[in-house]
Design a protein around this motif. Structure first.
Motif, PDB file in Angstrom:
ATOM      1  N   UNK A   1       0.782  -1.544  -0.042  1.00 27.07           N
ATOM      2  CA  UNK A   1      -0.114  -0.044   0.027  1.00 27.07           C
ATOM      3  C   UNK A   1       0.889   1.233   0.121  1.00 27.07           C
ATOM      4  N   UNK A   2       0.579   2.447  -0.872  1.00 28.37           N
ATOM      5  CA  UNK A   2       1.353   3.494  -0.881  1.00 28.37           C
ATOM      6  C   UNK A   2       1.444   4.079   0.657  1.00 28.37           C
ATOM      7  N   UNK A   3       2.797   5.028   0.756  1.00 36.87           N
ATOM      8  CA  UNK A   3       2.916   5.303   2.148  1.00 36.87           C
ATOM      9  C   UNK A   3       3.218   4.351   3.298  1.00 36.87           C
ATOM     10  N   UNK A   4       3.136   3.062   3.098  1.00 32.90           N
ATOM     11  CA  UNK A   4       3.570   1.917   4.187  1.00 32.90           C
ATOM     12  C   UNK A   4       4.990   2.185   4.454  1.00 32.90           C
TER      13      UNK A   4
ATOM     14  N   UNK B   1      18.723  -4.700  -4.521  1.00 29.72           N
ATOM     15  CA  UNK B   1      17.966  -4.391  -3.002  1.00 29.72           C
ATOM     16  C   UNK B   1      16.534  -5.172  -2.891  1.00 29.72           C
ATOM     17  N   UNK B   2      15.968  -5.314  -4.145  1.00 26.96           N
ATOM     18  CA  UNK B   2      14.347  -5.714  -4.212  1.00 26.96           C
ATOM     19  C   UNK B   2      14.817  -7.387  -4.032  1.00 26.96           C
TER      20      UNK B   2
ATOM     21  N   UNK C   1       1.854 -10.635 -15.659  1.00 24.67           N
ATOM     22  CA  UNK C   1       1.645  -9.981 -14.332  1.00 24.67           C
ATOM     23  C   UNK C   1       2.517 -10.165 -13.184  1.00 24.67           C
ATOM     24  N   UNK C   2       3.259 -11.048 -13.280  1.00 29.11           N
ATOM     25  CA  UNK C   2       4.485 -11.193 -12.341  1.00 29.11           C
ATOM     26  C   UNK C   2       5.599 -10.076 -12.435  1.00 29.11           C
ATOM     27  N   UNK C   3       5.721  -9.998 -13.963  1.00 28.66           N
ATOM     28  CA  UNK C   3       6.946  -9.114 -14.254  1.00 28.66           C
ATOM     29  C   UNK C   3       6.519  -7.704 -13.865  1.00 28.66           C
ATOM     30  N   UNK C   4       5.008  -7.082 -14.311  1.00 35.24           N
ATOM     31  CA  UNK C   4       4.585  -6.208 -13.790  1.00 35.24           C
ATOM     32  C   UNK C   4       4.431  -5.869 -12.324  1.00 35.24           C
ATOM     33  N   UNK C   5       4.254  -6.993 -11.507  1.00 37.08           N
ATOM     34  CA  UNK C   5       4.477  -6.680  -9.865  1.00 37.08           C
ATOM     35  C   UNK C   5       5.824  -6.307  -9.531  1.00 37.08           C
ATOM     36  N   UNK C   6       6.740  -7.204 -10.073  1.00 30.38           N
ATOM     37  CA  UNK C   6       7.998  -7.035  -9.654  1.00 30.38           C
ATOM     38  C   UNK C   6       8.664  -5.507  -9.941  1.00 30.38           C
ATOM     39  N   UNK C   7       8.157  -5.281 -11.125  1.00 27.35           N
ATOM     40  CA  UNK C   7       8.759  -3.893 -11.698  1.00 27.35           C
ATOM     41  C   UNK C   7       8.051  -2.682 -10.906  1.00 27.35           C
ATOM     42  N   UNK C   8       7.067  -2.935 -10.447  1.00 29.52           N
ATOM     43  CA  UNK C   8       6.066  -1.951  -9.827  1.00 29.52           C
ATOM     44  C   UNK C   8       6.889  -1.708  -8.421  1.00 29.52           C
ATOM     45  N   UNK C   9       7.503  -2.873  -7.637  1.00 30.55           N
ATOM     46  CA  UNK C   9       8.251  -2.965  -6.421  1.00 30.55           C
ATOM     47  C   UNK C   9       9.561  -2.114  -6.496  1.00 30.55           C
ATOM     48  N   UNK C  10      10.204  -2.447  -7.636  1.00 27.88           N
ATOM     49  CA  UNK C  10      11.481  -1.556  -7.935  1.00 27.88           C
ATOM     50  C   UNK C  10      11.039  -0.233  -8.327  1.00 27.88           C
ATOM     51  N   UNK C  11      10.025   0.273  -8.826  1.00 27.65           N
ATOM     52  CA  UNK C  11       9.781   1.519  -8.828  1.00 27.65           C
ATOM     53  C   UNK C  11       9.276   2.220  -7.565  1.00 27.65           C
ATOM     54  N   UNK C  12       8.720   1.567  -6.691  1.00 27.78           N
ATOM     55  CA  UNK C  12       8.508   1.945  -5.378  1.00 27.78           C
ATOM     56  C   UNK C  12       9.916   2.015  -4.561  1.00 27.78           C
ATOM     57  N   UNK C  13      10.681   1.279  -4.783  1.00 23.09           N
ATOM     58  CA  UNK C  13      12.303   1.702  -4.078  1.00 23.09           C
ATOM     59  C   UNK C  13      12.933   2.717  -4.494  1.00 23.09           C
TER      60      UNK C  13
END
Length: 208
Positions: free
Chosen positions: A90-93, A160-161, A130-142
């Motif tokens: 979740x954003x901001x967590x 780091x991820x 969908x998995x690739x999108x999920x992990x790329x989104x996590x990299x973007x969050x970092x």
């Protein structure tokens, strides 16, 4: 005297549309649950649709009807993992809560974790964009956390991820080593909490 209506044949009531929908959703949920257990135990290639159907207590034709077959069912299992992960992204967590959430999630959903291990030890799993999108989104969050000063700017977010994923799933992927190091079973709730607390402290040190 008996009421004549008691002996009259009764017509069977057809289920309402809402009831049919609820029945279908319950059936699909049972199939997904059975698929998670089967894929976790055997991997994708060795898993059998008939055995998944037996686990779920349904006709195997329903797997084709609802999911289009084994590959579609496997992709649905991935989507269920994604849905379970959303509260932890979740954003901001705070990053410490993200780490703690994924560590506990790995410990509490061991079959889903085993599927992840199977995926990474064999090449016979369906590709899931969908998995690739999920992990790329996590990299973007970092990266965003780095820009906000929450994480050191000199860390490579890709690496780091990977490191954080390995760390949060260590009790699942390294159970024998975990027991040799700690003297405790890797799935012991006490060890999960102790390990999670230490991961949180480690993240706090990284954040400075």
């Amino acid at each position: 005297m008996a009421d004549p209506q008691d002996s009259a044949p009764r017509s069977r009531r057809s289920p309402a549309a809402g009831e049919r929908q609820r029945d279908a959703e319950r059936t699909k949920a049972r199939i997904v649950e059975a698929a998670i257990a089967e894929f976790a135990a055997k991997g994708y290639r060795a898993a059998r649709v008939s055995e998944i159907a037996d686990r779920a207590g349904v006709n195997k034709q329903l797997i084709s009807y609802y999911f289009g077959g084994k590959e579609g069912l496997y992709l649905e299992v991935n989507r269920s993992w994604d849905l379970m992960s959303r509260p932890m992204t979740a954003p901001g967590l705070p990053m410490t809560e993200v780490i703690a959430g994924f560590a506990r999630h790995s410990a509490e959903n061991r079959d889903l974790g085993r599927i992840m291990v199977w995926e990474n030890l064999s090449a016979d799993f369906p590709d899931d964009p969908g998995q690739r999108e999920f992990f790329q989104a996590r990299v973007a969050e970092l990266r965003q956390r780095q820009e906000a000063g929450e994480l050191p700017a000199d860390l490579d977010p890709d690496c780091l991820l990977l490191a954080l994923m390995a760390a949060t799933s260590a009790l699942l992927t390294l159970p024998r080593i975990a027991k040799m190091i700690t003297g405790e079973e890797a799935d012991a709730p006490e060890l999960t909490e102790r390990y999670t607390e230490q991961l949180v402290k480690l993240m706090q040190h990284i954040q400075g």
